[in-house]
Design a protein around this motif. Structure first.
Motif, short mmCIF file in Angstrom:
data_model
loop_
_atom_site.label_atom_id
_atom_site.label_comp_id
_atom_site.label_asym_id
_atom_site.label_seq_id
_atom_site.Cartn_x
_atom_site.Cartn_y
_atom_site.Cartn_z
N ASP A 58 0.85 -1.17 0.00
CA ASP A 58 0.00 0.00 0.00
C ASP A 58 0.89 1.24 0.00
OD1 ASP A 58 -1.32 2.11 2.20
OD2 ASP A 58 -2.68 1.43 0.61
N GLU A 59 0.80 2.06 -1.07
CA GLU A 59 1.74 3.15 -1.28
C GLU A 59 1.75 4.17 -0.14
OE1 GLU A 59 -0.08 1.89 -3.71
OE2 GLU A 59 1.40 1.19 -5.16
N THR A 110 1.56 9.43 -3.89
CA THR A 110 2.15 9.87 -2.63
C THR A 110 3.59 10.33 -2.86
OG1 THR A 110 0.81 8.20 -1.51
CG2 THR A 110 2.58 9.22 -0.24
N VAL A 111 3.91 11.54 -2.35
CA VAL A 111 5.20 12.16 -2.62
C VAL A 111 5.81 12.67 -1.32
CG1 VAL A 111 6.39 14.03 -3.84
CG2 VAL A 111 4.47 12.85 -4.94
N LEU A 112 7.12 12.52 -1.18
CA LEU A 112 7.91 13.22 -0.17
C LEU A 112 8.83 14.16 -0.91
CD1 LEU A 112 9.09 10.43 2.33
CD2 LEU A 112 7.41 12.21 2.78
N SER A 113 8.91 15.41 -0.47
CA SER A 113 9.76 16.34 -1.21
C SER A 113 10.34 17.41 -0.31
CB SER A 113 8.97 17.00 -2.35
OG SER A 113 7.96 17.84 -1.83
N ASP A 154 15.66 20.12 -3.68
CA ASP A 154 16.70 19.22 -3.22
C ASP A 154 16.45 17.77 -3.63
OD1 ASP A 154 18.25 21.17 -2.01
OD2 ASP A 154 17.29 20.94 -0.06
N LEU A 155 15.32 17.22 -3.17
CA LEU A 155 15.08 15.80 -3.33
C LEU A 155 13.58 15.54 -3.34
CD1 LEU A 155 16.38 12.92 -3.35
CD2 LEU A 155 16.30 13.00 -0.85
N THR A 156 13.14 14.69 -4.27
CA THR A 156 11.73 14.30 -4.34
C THR A 156 11.65 12.78 -4.45
OG1 THR A 156 11.15 16.36 -5.47
CG2 THR A 156 9.55 14.57 -5.57
N VAL A 157 10.72 12.19 -3.67
CA VAL A 157 10.53 10.75 -3.65
C VAL A 157 9.06 10.46 -3.96
CG1 VAL A 157 10.80 8.62 -2.32
CG2 VAL A 157 12.25 10.61 -1.81
N TRP A 158 8.81 9.56 -4.91
CA TRP A 158 7.47 9.13 -5.27
C TRP A 158 7.29 7.67 -4.87
CZ3 TRP A 158 10.77 11.81 -8.38
CH2 TRP A 158 10.36 13.07 -8.85
N CYS A 159 6.04 7.29 -4.60
CA CYS A 159 5.72 5.88 -4.35
C CYS A 159 4.47 5.54 -5.12
CB CYS A 159 5.52 5.62 -2.86
SG CYS A 159 5.30 3.87 -2.47
N GLU A 160 4.60 4.66 -6.12
CA GLU A 160 3.47 4.23 -6.94
C GLU A 160 3.77 2.84 -7.49
OE1 GLU A 160 2.92 6.67 -10.38
OE2 GLU A 160 5.04 7.11 -10.56
N THR A 161 2.72 2.09 -7.72
CA THR A 161 2.80 0.71 -8.23
C THR A 161 3.86 -0.10 -7.47
OG1 THR A 161 4.36 1.33 -10.00
CG2 THR A 161 1.99 1.40 -10.52
N VAL A 204 9.18 -1.45 -3.06
CA VAL A 204 8.95 -1.11 -1.65
C VAL A 204 9.50 -2.19 -0.72
CG1 VAL A 204 6.95 0.34 -2.12
CG2 VAL A 204 6.63 -2.11 -1.70
N THR A 205 9.69 -3.41 -1.22
CA THR A 205 10.30 -4.45 -0.39
C THR A 205 11.73 -4.12 -0.01
OG1 THR A 205 10.78 -5.64 -2.45
CG2 THR A 205 8.86 -6.35 -1.18
#
Length: 254
Positions: free
Chosen positions: A173-174, A202-205, A209-216, A233-234
């Motif tokens: 689950d993202e 869902t994004v962390l940014s 500087d830095l951006t992180v995405w979580c999908e599929t 994600v594992t």
């Protein structure tokens, strides 16, 4: 930072993401302690490597390198040993072993002729035995204050479970996976990444500087330097390590 309970009666601390961390002694026992504790950890977790002797040699060399080139002073936190799994090449997991110390600069170990007789060829052995799967990068402590900065020297070898197949997958689950990643980063002192939603992803940014995405079921990231990465994600522990590395490298460059 919240400390986890020891692993299976051993003096290891286990983080939510699956990394086991151990404080190392700052004396000549460091290599023997590191060897014995890594072997005990593998047995406790039901993990197996192809060549235990080679693993012991590499663990000893990491620990000895720390003692010779990054011995802590009386007011400086000591060295740490970290062990975790990550996905490797050809669908086979890797065991990652890292030695953390508080000397930021990289000082490759050098040898006198007597050193060669007593300790072997040092980091060259790791290069050979790990088939080039080793390196070093800036990092932060896991066991003391997250503000303690330094470097991690690592190697990776194929690993398998003695039973029960591959490691259990992390939640896919993202939003859940991103919350777990953010918690791991905050534990390491990386708290500049703020969560948000971007077109349902869902994004962390941290702007600029830095951006992180979580999908599929996948983490992706892009740093100010232009470096990008992608892992399932594992492999949340490895993702956290890469993001801490990028964070520290950006701080070093100002």
């Amino acid at each position: 930072m919240t400390k986890a309970a020891p692993v299976c009666g051993n003096p290891w601390n286990l983080e939510h993401g699956g990394c086991a961390a151990l404080s190392l002694p700052a004396d000549e026992s460091i290599a023997a302690v590191a060897r014995a504790q890594v072997r005990g950890l593998l047995n406790s977790l039901g993990l197996a490597v192809h060549n235990v002797h080679d693993l012991a040699v590499m663990v000893s060399e990491l620990a000895t390198n720390v003692l010779q080139h990054a011995t802590a002073g009386p007011d400086v936190p000591g060295a740490e040993l970290w062990v975790y799994q990550r996905g490797g090449e050809c669908g086979r997991d890797e065991l990652v072993v890292k030695a953390f110390d508080t000397v930021r600069q990289w000082h490759p170990r050098t040898h006198t002729p007597d050193d060669l007789l007593e300790h072997g060829r040092g980091l060259q052995l790791i290069e050979i035995l790990a088939n080039g799967r080793w390196g070093h990068h800036p990092s932060r402590s896991r066991l003391s204050s997250p503000s303690v900065r330094g470097k991690a020297t690592w190697f990776a070898v194929p690993v398998s479970r003695a039973s029960h197949g591959r490691r259990h997958p992390a939640p896919v689950d993202e939003p859940h996976a991103m919350r777990n990643l953010q918690a791991l980063l905050v534990q390491r002192g990386v708290d500049r990444l703020a969560p948000r939603e971007e077109l349902g992803v869902t994004v962390l940014s941290s702007p600029g500087d830095l951006t992180v995405w979580c999908e599929t079921s996948t983490f992706r990231w892009c740093a100010r330097s232009g470096e990008t990465g992608k892992l399932p994600v594992t492999d949340i522990t490895e993702v956290c390590e890469q993001l801490v590395r990028l964070h520290e490298a950006m701080d070093d460059r100002g």
